[in-house]
Design a protein around this motif. Structure first.
Motif, PDB file in Angstrom:
ATOM      1  N   ARG A   1       0.835  -1.212   0.000  1.00  0.00           N
ATOM      2  CA  ARG A   1       0.000   0.000   0.000  1.00  0.00           C
ATOM      3  C   ARG A   1       0.865   1.255   0.000  1.00  0.00           C
ATOM      4  O   ARG A   1       0.570   2.217  -0.712  1.00  0.00           O
ATOM      5  N   ALA A   2       1.946   1.230   0.778  1.00  0.00           N
ATOM      6  CA  ALA A   2       2.832   2.401   0.839  1.00  0.00           C
ATOM      7  C   ALA A   2       3.453   2.672  -0.538  1.00  0.00           C
ATOM      8  O   ALA A   2       3.559   3.825  -0.964  1.00  0.00           O
ATOM      9  N   LEU A   3       3.817   1.617  -1.232  1.00  0.00           N
ATOM     10  CA  LEU A   3       4.409   1.799  -2.564  1.00  0.00           C
ATOM     11  C   LEU A   3       3.391   2.421  -3.510  1.00  0.00           C
ATOM     12  O   LEU A   3       3.708   3.333  -4.271  1.00  0.00           O
ATOM     13  N   HIS A   4       2.167   1.917  -3.461  1.00  0.00           N
ATOM     14  CA  HIS A   4       1.131   2.473  -4.328  1.00  0.00           C
ATOM     15  C   HIS A   4       0.882   3.941  -4.015  1.00  0.00           C
ATOM     16  O   HIS A   4       0.719   4.749  -4.926  1.00  0.00           O
ATOM     17  N   ARG A   5       0.892   4.271  -2.717  1.00  0.00           N
ATOM     18  CA  ARG A   5       0.707   5.684  -2.337  1.00  0.00           C
ATOM     19  C   ARG A   5       1.831   6.550  -2.882  1.00  0.00           C
ATOM     20  O   ARG A   5       1.625   7.698  -3.235  1.00  0.00           O
ATOM     21  N   LEU A   6       3.031   5.986  -2.943  1.00  0.00           N
ATOM     22  CA  LEU A   6       4.179   6.739  -3.475  1.00  0.00           C
ATOM     23  C   LEU A   6       4.158   6.802  -4.998  1.00  0.00           C
ATOM     24  O   LEU A   6       5.050   7.381  -5.616  1.00  0.00           O
ATOM     25  N   GLY A   7       3.176   6.142  -5.622  1.00  0.00           N
ATOM     26  CA  GLY A   7       3.071   6.183  -7.076  1.00  0.00           C
ATOM     27  C   GLY A   7       3.978   5.183  -7.769  1.00  0.00           C
ATOM     28  O   GLY A   7       4.195   5.260  -8.978  1.00  0.00           O
ATOM     29  N   VAL A   8       4.519   4.249  -6.992  1.00  0.00           N
ATOM     30  CA  VAL A   8       5.377   3.222  -7.585  1.00  0.00           C
ATOM     31  C   VAL A   8       4.484   2.072  -8.029  1.00  0.00           C
ATOM     32  O   VAL A   8       3.616   1.635  -7.268  1.00  0.00           O
ATOM     33  N   SER A   9       4.663   1.587  -9.257  1.00  0.00           N
ATOM     34  CA  SER A   9       3.821   0.467  -9.664  1.00  0.00           C
ATOM     35  C   SER A   9       4.556  -0.853  -9.484  1.00  0.00           C
ATOM     36  O   SER A   9       5.786  -0.893  -9.375  1.00  0.00           O
ATOM     37  N   LEU A  10       3.761  -1.905  -9.406  1.00  0.00           N
ATOM     38  CA  LEU A  10       4.312  -3.234  -9.148  1.00  0.00           C
ATOM     39  C   LEU A  10       4.006  -4.161 -10.303  1.00  0.00           C
ATOM     40  O   LEU A  10       2.884  -4.180 -10.811  1.00  0.00           O
ATOM     41  N   ALA A  11       5.007  -4.926 -10.697  1.00  0.00           N
ATOM     42  CA  ALA A  11       4.798  -5.946 -11.721  1.00  0.00           C
ATOM     43  C   ALA A  11       5.154  -7.299 -11.138  1.00  0.00           C
ATOM     44  O   ALA A  11       6.101  -7.412 -10.346  1.00  0.00           O
ATOM     45  N   ILE A  12       4.389  -8.316 -11.512  1.00  0.00           N
ATOM     46  CA  ILE A  12       4.804  -9.675 -11.183  1.00  0.00           C
ATOM     47  C   ILE A  12       5.556 -10.207 -12.389  1.00  0.00           C
ATOM     48  O   ILE A  12       5.026 -10.256 -13.508  1.00  0.00           O
ATOM     49  N   ASP A  13       6.809 -10.536 -12.148  1.00  0.00           N
ATOM     50  CA  ASP A  13       7.711 -10.994 -13.201  1.00  0.00           C
ATOM     51  C   ASP A  13       7.553 -12.500 -13.383  1.00  0.00           C
ATOM     52  O   ASP A  13       7.160 -13.195 -12.443  1.00  0.00           O
ATOM     53  N   ASP A  14       7.869 -13.001 -14.552  1.00  0.00           N
ATOM     54  CA  ASP A  14       7.853 -14.455 -14.805  1.00  0.00           C
ATOM     55  C   ASP A  14       6.513 -15.055 -14.432  1.00  0.00           C
ATOM     56  O   ASP A  14       6.441 -16.187 -13.940  1.00  0.00           O
ATOM     57  N   PHE A  15       5.444 -14.292 -14.651  1.00  0.00           N
ATOM     58  CA  PHE A  15       4.134 -14.751 -14.201  1.00  0.00           C
ATOM     59  C   PHE A  15       3.797 -16.100 -14.834  1.00  0.00           C
ATOM     60  O   PHE A  15       3.980 -16.308 -16.022  1.00  0.00           O
ATOM     61  N   GLY A  16       3.309 -17.010 -13.999  1.00  0.00           N
ATOM     62  CA  GLY A  16       2.903 -18.331 -14.496  1.00  0.00           C
ATOM     63  C   GLY A  16       3.958 -19.398 -14.307  1.00  0.00           C
ATOM     64  O   GLY A  16       3.689 -20.576 -14.469  1.00  0.00           O
ATOM     65  N   THR A  17       5.180 -18.996 -13.941  1.00  0.00           N
ATOM     66  CA  THR A  17       6.230 -20.002 -13.776  1.00  0.00           C
ATOM     67  C   THR A  17       6.372 -20.456 -12.324  1.00  0.00           C
ATOM     68  O   THR A  17       7.003 -21.459 -12.057  1.00  0.00           O
ATOM     69  N   GLY A  18       5.803 -19.693 -11.390  1.00  0.00           N
ATOM     70  CA  GLY A  18       5.940 -20.037  -9.976  1.00  0.00           C
ATOM     71  C   GLY A  18       4.897 -21.042  -9.561  1.00  0.00           C
ATOM     72  O   GLY A  18       4.235 -21.643 -10.390  1.00  0.00           O
ATOM     73  N   GLN A  19       4.744 -21.201  -8.263  1.00  0.00           N
ATOM     74  CA  GLN A  19       3.856 -22.254  -7.803  1.00  0.00           C
ATOM     75  C   GLN A  19       2.456 -21.795  -7.443  1.00  0.00           C
ATOM     76  O   GLN A  19       1.524 -22.566  -7.501  1.00  0.00           O
TER      77      GLN A  19
END
Ligand code: C2E
Ligand code: CA
Ligand code: CA
Ligand code: CA
Length: 274
Positions: free
Chosen positions: A162-180
């Motif tokens: 939430r703090a990151l979003h408030r700071l305007g930083v966006s989040l990406a999930i990398d390698d999506f679909g390869t994890g468990q």
């Protein structure tokens, strides 16, 4: 009997010693490498799938070790993560990005992607580092943090997200679909972007099962209103398929390989206008 047990225990002792010495020498190597500027930050462009405009870069670390030559991040990043040495490397990447900000278009529509380890989120450490390195720089380009599923992402603290979003930083999930448990991360991270792993891009037109997974990831992101980036785009056929299926942003050798930051302005300028 006795000498055998003795030999065995000496052997075990030796192996344990070797393992410790090895670990020590790795952290020594990383610290020495940081101090003597053996690391370099490269960048790889990301393109708008429709008009081919460059909409951002991903920063990728390179290690030119004078004793061992170029070491792949596929090798040293997982080791650094295991040994709690990843945060100093991420700080180096942030610091270099800030020092080279004038290499990038000064635009709110151009984002800068930085790979981070989930462990860096513990106790909000990443927030402190961003406040120290990124925000004082007056960068107007938005920052995107790319989190890999390699780590235990569900441990990521909601408050940090939430703090990151408030700071305007966006989040990406990398390698999506390869994890468990990819699907659980959609909830914990409320990501802005999913990065389709290059193994799924490579499957397009060649591997029925994995290209079905690609289709499902695309549908999932569209239903949830999450932006998609496809990485590892190497052929025009893959690019066309992804564009036709509504993937917004493409990244891969077809457009550009990762390059030193200093080469980026010339690459950008040298592209023929669409
Ligand atoms: P990643 O984040 O999934 O980065 C994409 C990787 O795919 C990069 O490998 C990039 O060079 C490569 N790539 C890009 N386009 C293509 C393509 O068309 N075909 C193929 N086959 N590969 C392509 P790279 O630079 O060797 O990095 C490997 C991994 O190391 C990264 O995977 C990332 O997980 C990690 N890494 C790199 N730099 C950093 C860093 O600064 N911090 C952290 N935490 N991890 C990093
Ligand atoms: Ca990445
Ligand atoms: Ca990836
Ligand atoms: Ca990867």
């Amino acid at each position: 009997q006795f000498p055998l047990a003795l030999i065995l225990s000496m052997l075990i002792g030796y192996i344990t010693w070797l393992a410790t010495a090895n670990r020590m020498s790795f952290s020594w190597e990383i610290n020495l490498g940081l101090a003597s500027r053996e690391f370099e930050v490269f960048c790889q462009p990301l393109l708008n799938a429709r008009n081919q405009q460059c909409v951002g870069v991903e920063l990728l670390l390179r290690w030119n070790n004078p004793r061992q030559g170029w070491i792949s991040p596929e090798v040293f990043i997982p080791l650094a993560e295991q040994q709690n040495l990843i945060a100093p490397l991420t700080r180096f990447v942030l610091d270099e990005a800030v020092r080279h900000l004038d290499m990038f278009p000064k635009s709110r529509d151009f984002h800068i992607g930085v790979n981070v380890a989930a462990s860096h989120f513990h106790n909000g450490e990443i927030i402190g580092d961003l406040k120290r390195y990124w925000f004082p720089s007056n960068a107007i380009q938005p920052l995107m943090l790319e989190l890999t599923e390699r780590d235990a992402l569900p441990d990521v603290d909601h408050r940090v997200v939430r703090a990151l979003h408030r700071l305007g930083v966006s989040l990406a999930i990398d390698d999506f679909g390869t994890g468990q448990s990819s699907l659980a991360y959609l909830e914990t991270l409320s990501p802005d972007v999913l990065k389709i792993d290059k193994s799924f891009t490579a499957a397009i037109g060649t591997d029925a099962v994995n290209s079905t997974v690609t289709d499902i990831i695309i549908a999932l992101a569209q239903r949830l209103g999450i932006d998609l980036v496809a990485e590892g785009v190497e052929t025009p056929e893959q690019a066309e398929y992804l564009r036709n299926h509504g993937v917004d942003i493409l990244q891969g050798y077809l457009f550009a390989r990762p390059m030193p930051l200093k080469e980026f302005p010339r690459w950008l300028e040298g592209r023929s206008p669409p």
